[in-house]
Design an enzyme around this catalytic site. Structure first.
Site, PDB file in Angstrom:
ATOM      1  N   GLU A  77       3.592   1.470  -0.732  1.00  0.00           N
ATOM      2  CA  GLU A  77       3.069   2.655  -0.023  1.00  0.00           C
ATOM      3  C   GLU A  77       2.417   2.261   1.305  1.00  0.00           C
ATOM      4  OE1 GLU A  77       4.248   5.118  -1.166  1.00  0.00           O
ATOM      5  OE2 GLU A  77       4.638   4.485  -3.208  1.00  0.00           O
ATOM      6  N   GLY A  78       2.986   1.287   1.978  1.00  0.00           N
ATOM      7  CA  GLY A  78       2.426   0.784   3.223  1.00  0.00           C
ATOM      8  C   GLY A  78       1.537  -0.396   2.915  1.00  0.00           C
TER       9      GLY A  78
END
Length: 572
Positions: free
Chosen positions: A430-431
């Site tokens: 998620e990043g």
């Protein structure tokens, strides 16, 4: 040891530190009363303790597997998922128009954290669906919402997101998946996606994939990407799963941890998909899902921290080793000073990270309820901090748990190592945490630092007000917030982004340290300045908060020394 849901910690944070009553005072969330919150936390806690926690170890020992193209999940996961779905826990924050409870993100965050603590591998499945629900609520057509949202909310169908490709990890704009118009309003999706959490299962009727792909007229980079909903089974005229779509799981990743969660390589061969939102606007729609997931991933780290702490505490209360400095010298290892330091660090760090995540959730709720721009800015600012702080705390606490166990922590049978193996990836997906930190010093300071400086001013005001009650704690918090202000001013003065990026991660860590101290101080004040929360706050503020100085010194060094290093310096 059995997991025990920290219901009382959440109630204390809701009532005395974060401010659930302010959320409940809005028309949008008027039903989120203290009694309602207690009932939700209690029931969710019971599910986590009795149903999900017993699945933690079996999922690690008996991983998901792919047999002749059919995915088989770990023993008990189907029953565990059904318990989650039937309890309404998949979408307690979803719109009631589609079957959701419409409750605040504060409660969703708490429930998700408890489920992650109990069994992170299984909790990933509803988390992915929650993100898809939010993306469809914001960007899908009314017809698509009417067809898919009730099924996703009920848990009959599950959701995923497909971003990453073998050649395009964090650089999403380098993707090669393509979407060709079929001429009937649908699109043929072709490409391969990797690292797809819960890309398939054997306990839902359908799996709905949100897939990023490029239309023929899509420009290179992220601005030419569109988002498509591609179901495993194409719904028939009655909205039920019909013909099998042209997609499949071609392999499962062999991972360090999260063995019960199938991480899939997905192949799309002209699969039928439907456009979500506007053409070439896929990243905006996907970021709705990703921002939801970033807070959720931070909560996963906090959940693992809680589980690892409880595991280590039980061991420390039972294990006898060496002569202890109290009593007759025959106590358990919890009596040793260094063990106490480890346990206190684990608990204090977990409390701070939990409070930061809940503060972010509250900002989301207040923005949703009021539409006020300042709450939206607060939520945007806190999202990368909550994600990084939550996941880094999970990793650090799980690592400390192994150390506390000594040699037995390195032995798989004790279960201590699983916490670290499972949580390690949360800092990546998620990043990555580095990208989150860059986002904080870049995009999140593009308002001239208004959101950050407003929050810093609130911290200083609260610390100043506490000087008369707890001067020994209030003073260091005020001084640390001044250091944060100075580091923020330095970041704002840098017009070259590389200068900011070189210190982005230490800046974020220092910011989180100061926020954690602010919330510990609030807890001590709420307790009246005497009690277990005050003693924990004193530990955090006197022993952990001073780390902020090193973080900010690192953060404000710029990039020159990094780029002075030559290629040969790295191998010298």
């Amino acid at each position: 040891m059995p997991y025990r849901a920290p219901v009382e910690d959440y109630r204390f944070l809701f009532d005395h530190v974060i401010g659930l009553p302010e959320v409940a005072a809005t028309d949008r969330f008027a039903e989120a009363t203290p009694d309602m919150a207690t009932a939700i936390l209690t029931e969710a806690g019971r599910l986590c303790e009795d149903v999900l926690a017993p699945l933690q170890r079996p999922g690690d020992l008996h991983p998901a597997r792919l047999e002749n193209g059919v995915l088989r999940t770990s023993p008990g996961y189907a029953e565990g998922y059904r318990a989650i779905a039937e309890g309404g826990w998949i979408a307690i924050g979803a719109n009631p128009d589609h079957g959701g409870m419409g409750l605040p993100m504060l409660l969703t965050t708490a429930v998700n954290e408890m489920m992650a603590a109990a069994c992170l591998s299984l909790q990933l499945a509803p988390l992915m669906t929650q993100g898809q629900i939010e993306a469809l609520e914001h960007h899908a057509s009314p017809e698509m919402q009417a067809l898919y949202l009730p099924k996703l909310v009920s848990g009959e169908w599950s959701g995923t997101m497909n971003l990453t490709e073998p050649q395009a990890g964090s650089d999403v704009g380098a993707l090669r998946s393509r979407a060709e118009p079929n001429g009937d309003g649908t699109y043929a999706i072709t490409g391969q996606k990797v690292y797809i959490s819960w890309g398939d299962n054997d306990f839902t009727e359908n799996v709905c994939h949100l897939v990023l792909a490029r239309l023929p007229d899509g420009v290179p980079g992220t601005k030419g990407i569109s988002l498509f909903l591609v179901p495993k089974f194409i719904p028939d005229e009655n909205g039920d799963p019909g013909a099998r779509n042209s997609l499949k799981v071609i392999s499962l990743e062999h991972k360090m941890g999260l063995h019960g969660s199938p991480t899939c390589v997905m192949q799309y061969d002209g699969a039928t998909g439907w456009l979500v939102g506007e053409a070439h606007d896929g990243m905006r729609a996907m970021f709705t899902m990703m921002n939801n997931a970033r807070l959720g991933v931070g909560g996963q780290g906090i959940g693992v921290a809680e589980g690892a702490y409880q595991h280590a505490l039980a061991y420390a209360q039972d294990r006898r080793q060496g002569r202890t400095p109290t009593g007759d010298g025959t106590g358990t290892i919890i009596e040793h000073a260094n063990v106490r330091r480890m346990l206190a660090s684990m608990r204090a760090e977990t409390f701070a990270a939990r409070a930061i995540a809940l503060a972010c959730a509250k900002a989301i709720d207040m923005q949703t309820a009021t539409g006020a721009a300042q709450w939206g800015a607060r939520a945007a600012l806190l999202t990368p901090i909550a994600k990084v702080c939550g996941t880094e705390t999970g990793i650090a606490v799980a690592n400390t748990g192994i150390q506390l166990h000594g040699g037995m922590g390195y032995i798989e049978e004790t279960g201590a190592a699983q916490f670290l193996r499972d949580v390690r990836v949360t800092a990546i997906y998620e990043g990555t945490n580095g990208i989150q930190a860059m986002d904080l010093v870049g995009r999140k300071l593009m308002d001239g630092g208004e959101a950050a400086l407003t929050l810093i001013e609130e911290i200083e005001t609260a610390a100043e007000a506490a000087r008369g009650t707890l001067p020994d704690l209030a003073g260091p918090v005020w001084q640390a917030s001044e250091s944060l202000r100075e580091a923020t001013d330095w970041m704002l003065a840098q017009t070259e982004m590389t200068e900011r990026f070189a210190g982005a991660m230490p800046y974020l860590r220092g910011f989180a340290r100061v926020l954690g101290a602010r919330f510990h101080l609030a807890a001590a004040l709420a307790e009246g300045g005497d009690g277990p929360r005050t003693r924990l706050a004193r530990f955090y503020i006197t022993r952990l908060l001073p780390e902020h100085a090193g973080h900010f010194a690192h953060a404000t060094q710029g990039a020159a020394d990094l780029y002075a290093l030559t290629a040969s310096d790295f191998v010298a």
